[in-house]
Design an enzyme around this catalytic site. Sequence first.
Site, mmCIF file in Angstrom:
data_model
loop_
_atom_site.group_PDB
_atom_site.id
_atom_site.type_symbol
_atom_site.label_atom_id
_atom_site.label_comp_id
_atom_site.label_asym_id
_atom_site.label_seq_id
_atom_site.Cartn_x
_atom_site.Cartn_y
_atom_site.Cartn_z
ATOM 1 N N SER A 124 -2.005 10.642 7.360
ATOM 2 C CA SER A 124 -0.664 10.081 7.519
ATOM 3 C C SER A 124 -0.644 8.593 7.188
ATOM 4 C CB SER A 124 -0.205 10.277 8.969
ATOM 5 O OG SER A 124 0.963 9.516 9.240
ATOM 6 N N TYR A 149 -1.849 9.481 18.435
ATOM 7 C CA TYR A 149 -1.642 10.389 17.293
ATOM 8 C C TYR A 149 -2.180 9.725 16.024
ATOM 9 C CZ TYR A 149 0.716 12.078 13.142
ATOM 10 O OH TYR A 149 0.982 12.503 11.853
ATOM 11 N N LYS A 153 -5.710 10.461 13.338
ATOM 12 C CA LYS A 153 -5.731 10.608 11.878
ATOM 13 C C LYS A 153 -6.777 9.673 11.274
ATOM 14 C CE LYS A 153 -2.568 13.733 11.500
ATOM 15 N NZ LYS A 153 -2.985 15.098 11.107
HETATM 16 C C1 WQD Z 1 11.838 7.427 11.007
HETATM 17 C C2 WQD Z 1 12.783 6.246 11.214
HETATM 18 C C3 WQD Z 1 13.067 5.492 13.480
HETATM 19 C C4 WQD Z 1 14.990 9.095 14.978
HETATM 20 C C5 WQD Z 1 6.420 9.670 12.337
HETATM 21 C C6 WQD Z 1 4.907 9.641 12.268
HETATM 22 C C7 WQD Z 1 4.470 10.140 10.919
HETATM 23 C C8 WQD Z 1 5.011 11.512 10.731
HETATM 24 C C9 WQD Z 1 6.548 11.443 10.745
HETATM 25 C C10 WQD Z 1 4.176 13.582 11.561
HETATM 26 C C11 WQD Z 1 12.272 5.203 12.220
HETATM 27 C C12 WQD Z 1 14.372 6.056 12.913
HETATM 28 C C13 WQD Z 1 14.379 8.187 14.138
HETATM 29 C C14 WQD Z 1 16.264 8.782 15.538
HETATM 30 C C15 WQD Z 1 16.252 6.700 14.357
HETATM 31 N N1 WQD Z 1 4.522 12.364 11.763
HETATM 32 N N2 WQD Z 1 15.008 7.022 13.838
HETATM 33 N N3 WQD Z 1 16.844 7.589 15.203
HETATM 34 O O1 WQD Z 1 8.246 7.418 13.137
HETATM 35 O O2 WQD Z 1 8.513 7.008 10.618
HETATM 36 O O3 WQD Z 1 6.930 8.747 11.408
HETATM 37 O O4 WQD Z 1 6.930 10.945 12.037
HETATM 38 O O5 WQD Z 1 4.131 14.218 10.556
HETATM 39 O O6 WQD Z 1 3.050 10.181 10.876
HETATM 40 O O7 WQD Z 1 4.455 8.316 12.423
HETATM 41 O O8 WQD Z 1 9.358 9.137 11.619
HETATM 42 O O9 WQD Z 1 11.481 10.356 11.667
HETATM 43 O O10 WQD Z 1 10.491 9.570 13.874
HETATM 44 O O11 WQD Z 1 11.486 7.899 12.305
HETATM 45 O O12 WQD Z 1 16.812 5.627 14.076
HETATM 46 O O13 WQD Z 1 16.884 9.571 16.326
HETATM 47 O O14 WQD Z 1 14.021 6.751 11.744
HETATM 48 O O15 WQD Z 1 13.329 4.304 14.226
HETATM 49 O O16 WQD Z 1 12.621 3.919 11.756
HETATM 50 P P1 WQD Z 1 8.289 7.944 11.744
HETATM 51 P P2 WQD Z 1 10.731 9.321 12.424
#
Ligand code: WQD
Length: 344
Positions: A124, A149, A153
Amino acid sequence: MKILVTGGAGFIGSHTVVELHQAGFEPIIIDNFSNSEEKVLTRLESIIGKPTVCYKADCNDEATLRSIFKKEQLDGVIHFAASKAVGESVEKPLMYYQNNIGSTLLLLKIMQEFGVKNFVFSSSCTVYGQPDFLPVTEETPRQEAASPYGNTKRICEDIIRDVVTSKAELKAISLRYFNPIGAHESAEIGELPRGVPSNLVPYITQAATGLREKLTIFGNDYNTVDGTCIRDFIHVVDLAKAHVKALKLLATIEGDTYYDVFNVGTGEGVTILRLIETFEKVNNVKLNYSIGPRRAGDIEQIYAQVDKSQQVMGWSAEKTLEDSLRDAWRWQQRLAEGNTKEAV
Ligand code: WQD
């Protein structure tokens, strides 16, 4: 070639099973269904046209793993099975270290015993933390992970690298995913978050159907063009195809040892607000959202430099952000229909 796909009923795993079949491989699934549904197997059959062998088992179950390796004469392994909720990993670090690292250690050990040499690992972009420079290349220094998490990785990458360095017969690739979104065009398979989605796009599609009252954007005071975070959103089918390319690359490698890492993203950084606007436009829906406080652990921005994947693996993303958001919405609507006709 027969490939064991751990977590093969999951979001990325199931899409990779489709691409493996279509590329002439024979995928064998092992999945404990802790974060996936058994009905995915039926959906896969409707896409592929034939059933995929699946073992309902845990990748930390040594006896069962050994029996599968003994029976199936495997040529390689793609290891998806892992716990992957960033927030949950902070609350349950021991479960994350045991599950994610334990399963990788066990697979590598049994692969050596049975002479299985090809290994593709689901890593990741989280290993980069908040990079000092963008876009990130594979040489960008990894940083202290912001969560257990992310740490699992990074540790698994190091374990794989050290096994290869020990001259054990292992040819391995770690694929560093950016943000996988979307669904198969058939709407037969897609993301199946359990409970309230922590990831952005499934939350958006649930909010757009009214399943959630509204989306909260976690912060708009970042140092970006519109104040919201930036991510590299890649279509899950493009991501799946990268695994096929990785296996094909390993098959061309002379000798018995090889290790490399590849960024698997689009190379384009997109703000949360721009993603929302694009979702509304391509699907002709209005999304109810508001701005809330930043989410602990979020990095401000990350997106990939993807030249190496193109030059070495011959892979690059083909689908657009619009394709991903259109497919995600179609999948959510299929789920909504399903909720009226069959249990999800
Ligand atoms: C993306 C952006 C949030 C939800 C993580 C792991 C990565 C992978 C994917 C597993 C961020 C914003 C989110 C919401 C929001 N994991 N957001 N409101 O954190 O980039 O990555 O998940 O496969 O390894 O690190 O993904 O989709 O949670 O967030 O504003 O209700 O969307 O702040 O900027 P992230 P995410």
